[in-house]
Design a protein around this motif. Structure first.
Motif, PDB file in Angstrom:
ATOM      1  N   LEU A  23     122.671 128.730 -32.385  1.00 29.87           N
ATOM      2  CA  LEU A  23     122.507 127.466 -33.110  1.00 29.87           C
ATOM      3  C   LEU A  23     123.246 126.298 -32.469  1.00 29.87           C
ATOM      4  O   LEU A  23     122.664 125.250 -32.230  1.00 29.87           O
ATOM      5  N   TYR A  24     124.551 126.482 -32.217  1.00 27.36           N
ATOM      6  CA  TYR A  24     125.318 125.346 -31.680  1.00 27.36           C
ATOM      7  C   TYR A  24     126.527 125.766 -30.847  1.00 27.36           C
ATOM      8  O   TYR A  24     127.293 124.916 -30.408  1.00 27.36           O
ATOM      9  N   PHE A  25     126.708 127.060 -30.596  1.00 33.25           N
ATOM     10  CA  PHE A  25     127.881 127.518 -29.845  1.00 33.25           C
ATOM     11  C   PHE A  25     127.613 127.347 -28.346  1.00 33.25           C
ATOM     12  O   PHE A  25     126.865 128.113 -27.737  1.00 33.25           O
ATOM     13  N   GLU A  26     128.187 126.312 -27.785  1.00 32.81           N
ATOM     14  CA  GLU A  26     127.882 125.874 -26.418  1.00 32.81           C
ATOM     15  C   GLU A  26     128.094 126.949 -25.345  1.00 32.81           C
ATOM     16  O   GLU A  26     127.257 127.097 -24.444  1.00 32.81           O
ATOM     17  N   PRO A  27     129.208 127.734 -25.391  1.00 38.75           N
ATOM     18  CA  PRO A  27     129.395 128.768 -24.362  1.00 38.75           C
ATOM     19  C   PRO A  27     128.256 129.783 -24.292  1.00 38.75           C
ATOM     20  O   PRO A  27     127.901 130.257 -23.210  1.00 38.75           O
ATOM     21  N   HIS A  28     127.654 130.120 -25.443  1.00 37.93           N
ATOM     22  CA  HIS A  28     126.514 131.041 -25.443  1.00 37.93           C
ATOM     23  C   HIS A  28     125.319 130.418 -24.729  1.00 37.93           C
ATOM     24  O   HIS A  28     124.609 131.099 -23.977  1.00 37.93           O
ATOM     25  N   ARG A  29     125.107 129.138 -24.961  1.00 34.99           N
ATOM     26  CA  ARG A  29     123.979 128.455 -24.317  1.00 34.99           C
ATOM     27  C   ARG A  29     124.188 128.375 -22.808  1.00 34.99           C
ATOM     28  O   ARG A  29     123.256 128.610 -22.034  1.00 34.99           O
ATOM     29  N   GLU A  30     125.404 128.067 -22.406  1.00 29.94           N
ATOM     30  CA  GLU A  30     125.709 127.997 -20.974  1.00 29.94           C
ATOM     31  C   GLU A  30     125.454 129.333 -20.298  1.00 29.94           C
ATOM     32  O   GLU A  30     124.893 129.405 -19.200  1.00 29.94           O
ATOM     33  N   TRP A  31     125.855 130.416 -20.976  1.00 30.08           N
ATOM     34  CA  TRP A  31     125.642 131.757 -20.417  1.00 30.08           C
ATOM     35  C   TRP A  31     124.136 132.052 -20.294  1.00 30.08           C
ATOM     36  O   TRP A  31     123.668 132.518 -19.253  1.00 30.08           O
ATOM     37  N   GLY A  32     123.379 131.770 -21.357  1.00 32.93           N
ATOM     38  CA  GLY A  32     121.940 132.050 -21.351  1.00 32.93           C
ATOM     39  C   GLY A  32     121.202 131.262 -20.293  1.00 32.93           C
ATOM     40  O   GLY A  32     120.297 131.788 -19.623  1.00 32.93           O
ATOM     41  N   GLU A  33     121.576 130.005 -20.101  1.00 26.49           N
ATOM     42  CA  GLU A  33     120.918 129.173 -19.087  1.00 26.49           C
ATOM     43  C   GLU A  33     121.253 129.661 -17.676  1.00 26.49           C
ATOM     44  O   GLU A  33     120.401 129.632 -16.789  1.00 26.49           O
ATOM     45  N   LYS A  34     122.482 130.123 -17.503  1.00 29.52           N
ATOM     46  CA  LYS A  34     122.898 130.660 -16.201  1.00 29.52           C
ATOM     47  C   LYS A  34     122.110 131.929 -15.857  1.00 29.52           C
ATOM     48  O   LYS A  34     121.612 132.099 -14.739  1.00 29.52           O
ATOM     49  N   VAL A  35     121.974 132.800 -16.847  1.00 25.78           N
ATOM     50  CA  VAL A  35     121.225 134.045 -16.659  1.00 25.78           C
ATOM     51  C   VAL A  35     119.758 133.751 -16.328  1.00 25.78           C
ATOM     52  O   VAL A  35     119.183 134.317 -15.395  1.00 25.78           O
ATOM     53  N   ALA A  36     119.135 132.864 -17.111  1.00 21.55           N
ATOM     54  CA  ALA A  36     117.728 132.533 -16.898  1.00 21.55           C
ATOM     55  C   ALA A  36     117.502 131.934 -15.508  1.00 21.55           C
ATOM     56  O   ALA A  36     116.505 132.236 -14.841  1.00 21.55           O
TER      57      ALA A  36
END
Length: 224
Positions: free
Chosen positions: A98-111
């Motif tokens: 939803l809004y936890f930035e570190p999770h988004r950064e990790w997912g974008e890096k993986v993708a």
């Protein structure tokens, strides 16, 4: 047509993300669930693999389990996502954060490493979390609280359905209404995209680290 994998732990966030993707005309070819080799339960929710498999069957979407240790989590995720990309011609992977930035950064890096798009269909500001919970409550999906963090919610919350009573009660607690910090986790067992519904029986409370979890001894699919 876009074809995605969806990070899936069995709860309300992933289910809402799936609903949004389908309404956008995106095909979800696979649900991706990580399972730590050390525990044999899903990361985050601590759910048994059998109950995740049941959701995949009820939704008519294959589940791909990524078995890994904590140390090799990212490496194994990338490796297996590359295989899924080739097998299913994936163009992206979606996450229910939803809004936890570190999770988004990790997912974008993986993708990026895999060469596909990372999508966050529920992304919002923290202050919008209550509205997101209301959206879920009114969505037609049925979800039960199956795990709580003992420092913020006691075990009386286990087994509660995410309905209007829950929506009112959670606002009285000093937590994110959507449980974004792991205050509570849920298991979705029915709803508009479910071809079959899941019946859960014989619950008992077990201890997992600093959390309590509702463990169902009986579970099976029912025709709708």
């Amino acid at each position: 047509m876009k074809k995605f994998a969806l990070s899936w732990s069995g709860g309300k966030d992933g289910c809402l993300a799936l609903d949004v993707l389908r309404k956008q005309g995106i095909e979800v070819a696979s649900l991706v669930t990580t399972v730590p080799a050390e525990i044999g339960r899903t990361f985050g929710h601590g759910e048994k693999k059998e109950l995740i498999k049941l959701q995949g069957e009820a939704l008519g979407i294959p589940v791909h389990f990524i078995e890994c240790t904590f140390e090799e989590y990212s490496q194994k995720f990338v490796q297996e996502l590359k295989q899924l990309k080739e097998r299913n011609q994936l163009t992206g992977i979606a996450f229910g954060d939803l809004y936890f930035e570190p999770h988004r950064e990790w997912g974008e890096k993986v993708a990026k490493e895999v060469g596909i798009e990372a999508v966050y269909p529920l992304w919002m500001e923290k202050k919008e979390a209550l509205h997101a919970l209301q959206t879920f409550v009114e969505s037609g999906y049925k979800s039960t609280v199956i795990r709580v963090r003992e420092d913020v919610l006691d075990e009386s919350w286990l087994g509660k359905e995410l309905d209007h009573a829950f929506l009112n009660a959670i606002q009285q607690k000093d937590v994110c209404p959507m449980g974004e910090a792991g205050e509570y986790h849920t298991y979705v067992h029915d709803g508009p995209l479910f071809k079959k519904k899941i019946l859960l029986q014989r619950p008992e409370v077990i201890q997992l680290e600093t959390t309590k979890k509702l463990e169902y001894r009986n579970y099976f699919l029912l025709e709708k």
